[in-house]
Motif scaffolding. Structure first.
Motif, mmCIF file in Angstrom:
data_model
loop_
_atom_site.group_PDB
_atom_site.id
_atom_site.type_symbol
_atom_site.label_atom_id
_atom_site.label_comp_id
_atom_site.label_asym_id
_atom_site.label_seq_id
_atom_site.Cartn_x
_atom_site.Cartn_y
_atom_site.Cartn_z
ATOM 1 N N ARG A 7 0.776 -1.102 -0.031
ATOM 2 C CA ARG A 7 0.046 0.146 0.031
ATOM 3 C C ARG A 7 0.744 1.062 -0.033
ATOM 4 N NH1 ARG A 7 -5.002 0.071 3.665
ATOM 5 N NH2 ARG A 7 -5.497 1.554 1.811
ATOM 6 N N LEU A 8 1.997 1.077 0.742
ATOM 7 C CA LEU A 8 3.059 2.287 0.661
ATOM 8 C C LEU A 8 3.493 2.368 -0.821
ATOM 9 C CD1 LEU A 8 4.979 1.840 3.999
ATOM 10 C CD2 LEU A 8 3.376 3.709 3.365
ATOM 11 N N GLY A 12 2.816 5.887 -2.660
ATOM 12 C CA GLY A 12 3.734 6.697 -3.372
ATOM 13 C C GLY A 12 3.777 6.835 -4.954
ATOM 14 N N GLU A 13 3.089 5.746 -5.649
ATOM 15 C CA GLU A 13 3.050 6.004 -7.007
ATOM 16 C C GLU A 13 2.232 7.121 -7.548
ATOM 17 O OE1 GLU A 13 2.152 2.085 -8.348
ATOM 18 O OE2 GLU A 13 4.328 1.359 -8.274
ATOM 19 N N ILE A 14 1.020 7.122 -6.694
ATOM 20 C CA ILE A 14 0.140 8.031 -6.852
ATOM 21 C C ILE A 14 0.557 9.465 -6.824
ATOM 22 C CG2 ILE A 14 -2.021 9.146 -6.124
ATOM 23 C CD1 ILE A 14 -2.865 6.230 -5.191
ATOM 24 N N GLY A 16 3.979 10.384 -6.835
ATOM 25 C CA GLY A 16 5.197 10.258 -7.568
ATOM 26 C C GLY A 16 6.419 10.353 -6.640
ATOM 27 N N ILE A 17 6.385 9.576 -5.689
ATOM 28 C CA ILE A 17 7.348 8.951 -4.736
ATOM 29 C C ILE A 17 7.627 7.789 -4.659
ATOM 30 C CG2 ILE A 17 8.251 9.174 -2.392
ATOM 31 C CD1 ILE A 17 6.414 11.620 -1.841
ATOM 32 N N ARG A 18 8.800 7.066 -4.936
ATOM 33 C CA ARG A 18 9.211 6.018 -5.058
ATOM 34 C C ARG A 18 9.787 5.591 -3.676
ATOM 35 N NH1 ARG A 18 14.499 3.205 -7.659
ATOM 36 N NH2 ARG A 18 15.238 5.177 -7.093
ATOM 37 N N LEU A 19 9.154 4.193 -3.367
ATOM 38 C CA LEU A 19 9.324 3.661 -2.056
ATOM 39 C C LEU A 19 10.850 2.987 -2.270
ATOM 40 C CD1 LEU A 19 8.687 3.256 1.119
ATOM 41 C CD2 LEU A 19 7.624 1.114 0.281
ATOM 42 N N LEU A 20 11.910 3.169 -1.493
ATOM 43 C CA LEU A 20 13.163 2.637 -1.692
ATOM 44 C C LEU A 20 13.397 1.336 -0.861
ATOM 45 C CD1 LEU A 20 15.457 6.155 -2.109
ATOM 46 C CD2 LEU A 20 14.468 4.385 -3.841
ATOM 47 N N ASP A 21 12.768 1.455 0.434
ATOM 48 C CA ASP A 21 12.998 0.239 1.218
ATOM 49 C C ASP A 21 11.892 0.592 2.542
ATOM 50 O OD1 ASP A 21 14.105 -1.649 2.560
ATOM 51 O OD2 ASP A 21 16.237 -0.790 2.812
ATOM 52 N N HIS A 22 11.805 -0.567 3.088
ATOM 53 C CA HIS A 22 10.950 -0.755 4.292
ATOM 54 C C HIS A 22 11.596 -1.324 5.189
ATOM 55 C CE1 HIS A 22 6.482 -2.138 5.979
ATOM 56 N NE2 HIS A 22 7.433 -1.180 6.735
ATOM 57 N N LEU A 23 11.849 -0.539 6.387
ATOM 58 C CA LEU A 23 12.816 -0.981 7.763
ATOM 59 C C LEU A 23 11.815 -1.051 8.582
ATOM 60 C CD1 LEU A 23 15.636 1.812 7.352
ATOM 61 C CD2 LEU A 23 15.617 -0.754 6.392
ATOM 62 N N ILE A 24 11.978 -2.309 9.357
ATOM 63 C CA ILE A 24 11.297 -2.597 10.664
ATOM 64 C C ILE A 24 12.554 -2.459 11.821
ATOM 65 C CG2 ILE A 24 10.064 -4.098 12.166
ATOM 66 C CD1 ILE A 24 8.875 -5.001 9.476
ATOM 67 N N LEU A 25 12.312 -1.604 12.738
ATOM 68 C CA LEU A 25 13.305 -1.645 13.760
ATOM 69 C C LEU A 25 12.706 -2.254 14.972
ATOM 70 C CD1 LEU A 25 13.838 2.356 13.531
ATOM 71 C CD2 LEU A 25 15.082 0.377 12.291
ATOM 72 N N GLY A 26 13.786 -3.228 15.722
ATOM 73 C CA GLY A 26 13.317 -4.097 16.760
ATOM 74 C C GLY A 26 14.109 -3.397 18.153
ATOM 75 N N SER A 27 13.953 -4.176 18.969
ATOM 76 C CA SER A 27 14.689 -4.101 20.220
ATOM 77 C C SER A 27 16.163 -4.366 19.970
ATOM 78 C CB SER A 27 14.051 -4.873 21.398
ATOM 79 O OG SER A 27 14.306 -6.171 21.091
ATOM 80 N N ASP A 28 16.754 -3.892 21.039
ATOM 81 C CA ASP A 28 18.353 -3.894 21.134
ATOM 82 C C ASP A 28 19.218 -3.286 19.716
ATOM 83 O OD1 ASP A 28 18.300 -4.943 23.760
ATOM 84 O OD2 ASP A 28 17.781 -6.999 22.630
ATOM 85 N N ASN A 29 18.643 -2.315 19.153
ATOM 86 C CA ASN A 29 19.009 -1.764 17.919
ATOM 87 C C ASN A 29 19.090 -2.815 16.759
ATOM 88 O OD1 ASN A 29 19.547 0.827 19.031
ATOM 89 N ND2 ASN A 29 21.413 0.093 20.208
ATOM 90 N N ASP A 30 18.085 -3.645 16.789
ATOM 91 C CA ASP A 30 18.091 -4.383 15.449
ATOM 92 C C ASP A 30 17.057 -4.286 14.536
ATOM 93 O OD1 ASP A 30 19.540 -6.544 16.866
ATOM 94 O OD2 ASP A 30 17.788 -7.663 17.541
ATOM 95 N N TYR A 31 17.383 -4.477 13.295
ATOM 96 C CA TYR A 31 16.416 -3.878 12.097
ATOM 97 C C TYR A 31 16.539 -4.987 11.181
ATOM 98 C CZ TYR A 31 20.240 -2.891 9.023
ATOM 99 O OH TYR A 31 21.239 -3.029 8.177
ATOM 100 N N ILE A 32 15.375 -5.010 10.178
ATOM 101 C CA ILE A 32 15.361 -5.688 8.960
ATOM 102 C C ILE A 32 15.118 -4.708 7.934
ATOM 103 C CG2 ILE A 32 13.019 -6.568 9.174
ATOM 104 C CD1 ILE A 32 13.533 -9.217 7.855
ATOM 105 N N SER A 33 15.640 -5.036 6.744
ATOM 106 C CA SER A 33 15.287 -4.152 5.410
ATOM 107 C C SER A 33 14.638 -5.005 4.530
ATOM 108 C CB SER A 33 16.828 -3.705 4.978
ATOM 109 O OG SER A 33 16.784 -3.376 3.740
#
Length: 58
Positions: A7-8, A12-14, A16-33
């Motif tokens: 949906r993002l 964005g397409e509507i 004119g903004i391209r979504l480059l990445d979706h990050l999920i931040l977790g506890s203890d400074n962890d993330y997934i790209s």
């Protein structure tokens, strides 16, 4: 790609903004790209499929 990420991308397409990445931040400074884990349809760079299930430290 999750429903929220999809949906993002559509929103964005509507406007004119391209979504480059979706990050999920977790506890203890962890993330997934989503892009680095090949979970986005828009990923055009080399993906690291070894880390799909693993959170990465910041």
């Amino acid at each position: 790609m999750t429903a929220i990420t999809h949906r993002l991308v559509q929103a964005g397409e509507i406007i004119g903004i391209r979504l480059l990445d979706h990050l999920i931040l977790g506890s203890d400074n962890d993330y997934i790209s989503f892009k680095a884990s090949c979970l986005m349809d828009t990923a055009t760079e080399t993906c690291n499929t070894d880390n799909i299930e693993q959170m990465q430290p910041l």
